[in-house]
Write a protein that holds these residues in place. Structure first.
Motif, PDB file in Angstrom:
ATOM      1  N   PRO A  47       0.810  -1.223   0.000  1.00  0.00           N
ATOM      2  CA  PRO A  47       0.000   0.000   0.000  1.00  0.00           C
ATOM      3  C   PRO A  47       0.840   1.268   0.000  1.00  0.00           C
ATOM      4  O   PRO A  47       0.295   2.368  -0.039  1.00  0.00           O
ATOM      5  N   GLU A  48       2.165   1.116   0.077  1.00  0.00           N
ATOM      6  CA  GLU A  48       3.036   2.274   0.069  1.00  0.00           C
ATOM      7  C   GLU A  48       4.211   2.010  -0.859  1.00  0.00           C
ATOM      8  O   GLU A  48       4.372   0.910  -1.368  1.00  0.00           O
ATOM      9  N   ARG A  94       2.857 -14.130  -7.679  1.00  0.00           N
ATOM     10  CA  ARG A  94       3.731 -14.465  -6.552  1.00  0.00           C
ATOM     11  C   ARG A  94       3.750 -13.391  -5.473  1.00  0.00           C
ATOM     12  O   ARG A  94       3.779 -13.683  -4.274  1.00  0.00           O
ATOM     13  N   LEU A  95       3.758 -12.130  -5.905  1.00  0.00           N
ATOM     14  CA  LEU A  95       3.936 -11.026  -4.961  1.00  0.00           C
ATOM     15  C   LEU A  95       2.644 -10.293  -4.622  1.00  0.00           C
ATOM     16  O   LEU A  95       2.587  -9.579  -3.626  1.00  0.00           O
ATOM     17  N   GLY A  96       1.647 -10.443  -5.473  1.00  0.00           N
ATOM     18  CA  GLY A  96       0.400  -9.713  -5.264  1.00  0.00           C
ATOM     19  C   GLY A  96       0.320  -8.424  -6.049  1.00  0.00           C
ATOM     20  O   GLY A  96      -0.708  -7.746  -6.033  1.00  0.00           O
ATOM     21  N   GLY A  97       1.393  -8.068  -6.753  1.00  0.00           N
ATOM     22  CA  GLY A  97       1.400  -6.832  -7.528  1.00  0.00           C
ATOM     23  C   GLY A  97       2.817  -6.398  -7.820  1.00  0.00           C
ATOM     24  O   GLY A  97       3.761  -7.172  -7.683  1.00  0.00           O
ATOM     25  N   ILE A  98       2.972  -5.148  -8.207  1.00  0.00           N
ATOM     26  CA  ILE A  98       4.295  -4.633  -8.551  1.00  0.00           C
ATOM     27  C   ILE A  98       4.886  -3.830  -7.400  1.00  0.00           C
ATOM     28  O   ILE A  98       4.173  -3.325  -6.536  1.00  0.00           O
ATOM     29  N   THR A  99       6.199  -3.743  -7.405  1.00  0.00           N
ATOM     30  CA  THR A  99       6.943  -2.905  -6.460  1.00  0.00           C
ATOM     31  C   THR A  99       8.000  -2.144  -7.253  1.00  0.00           C
ATOM     32  O   THR A  99       8.204  -2.398  -8.448  1.00  0.00           O
ATOM     33  N   GLY A 100       8.694  -1.237  -6.579  1.00  0.00           N
ATOM     34  CA  GLY A 100       9.790  -0.554  -7.249  1.00  0.00           C
ATOM     35  C   GLY A 100      10.858  -1.517  -7.712  1.00  0.00           C
ATOM     36  O   GLY A 100      11.448  -1.341  -8.783  1.00  0.00           O
ATOM     37  N   ASP A 101      11.116  -2.566  -6.928  1.00  0.00           N
ATOM     38  CA  ASP A 101      12.111  -3.565  -7.329  1.00  0.00           C
ATOM     39  C   ASP A 101      11.681  -4.294  -8.601  1.00  0.00           C
ATOM     40  O   ASP A 101      12.511  -4.577  -9.471  1.00  0.00           O
TER      41      ASP A 101
END
Length: 257
Positions: free
Chosen positions: A170-171, A229-236
């Protein structure tokens, strides 16, 4: 917010996100984020032009592999190594076979595991090998190849930020940019990068665009897996896609050349 202000904020955010350009940050919100992610391929093209110039200049006075190594190092320096860090963290998470919060926790750790180290070594070696090959081509072809591949890597970010792809947390950067790129911007960016790749392979105008599209197709499949696998995207995840799409585009531009 006036369109001109949003565009200016988006340009500044794109430059500060994807390069070390000394640009003063503007307003950072989802509107600016959407503009920045849509403009990511353009920033990649500018960065690629600089890297291509360095490659050709160094290759004029040093062996091709030395010129390639300098160019790869400069690319990492001009992006703070963030994309490489994202690649290592993402591969470590995938290699752990964990899902959701457990995988995200691995990505937050400051150390790099064996999977991440191998991924970094392979990607950097492949990029250096391809750049050494490109250094021996005609200047227009080498320039087009580096510009197109670098722009394609950032187009992978726009692909990951398209509408319908959620954020894993969420952040963070993923939450800010997830779902901000519309279909028109994505199609326009893809067409522009494909056109940039046309002169990258002399005598084969189709190979450059095909290399870009194939790299994006692989990225789309990987993105679906990462979201599961992760539930969505991240900066990584975005950083990992930059390096993967760039490397695959490079490979597609030199195969059978």
């Amino acid at each position: 917010m006036p369109t001109e202000v949003r565009l200016a904020d988006g340009i500044r955010l794109a430059l500060t996100t994807f390069t070390t350009a000394p640009v003063r940050a503007g307003r950072v919100d989802r509107g600016a984020a959407g503009t920045a992610m849509a403009l990511a391929p353009a920033v990649g093209a500018l960065l690629g032009a600089l890297l291509a110039a360095v490659l050709l200049l160094v290759a004029a006075v040093a062996p091709p592999l030395v010129a390639a190594g300098v160019t790869v190092a400069l690319g990492a320096l001009l992006t703070r190594g963030l994309h490489l860090d994202g690649l290592a963290d993402t591969v470590d998470a995938l290699g752990s076979y964990r899902r959701g919060p457990a995988a995200l926790e691995i990505m937050k750790k400051p150390d790099v595991g064996p999977f991440g180290v191998v991924a970094l070594v392979v990607v950097l070696l492949l990029q250096a090998a391809v750049l050494a090959e490109l250094a021996g081509r005609s200047r227009p072809a080498a320039l087009a190849a580096v510009v197109a591949a670098t722009a394609a890597g950032r187009l992978g970010v726009a692909l990951a930020c398209r509408r319908g792809v959620p954020a894993a947390r969420p952040e963070g950067l993923g939450a800010l940019v997830a779902g901000t790129v519309g279909p028109v911007a994505l199609v326009a960016g893809t067409a522009a990068v494909a056109l940039l790749a046309v002169p990258a392979v002399p005598g084969r105008p189709w190979q450059g665009p095909l290399a870009v599209l194939a790299a994006l197709a692989v990225a789309a499949g990987l993105l679906r897996h990462l979201v599961r696998r992760l539930g969505g995207i991240t900066g990584d995840v975005l950083g990992a896609l930059v390096e993967i799409v760039t490397t695959l585009s490079y490979l597609g531009l030199v195969l059978s050349a």
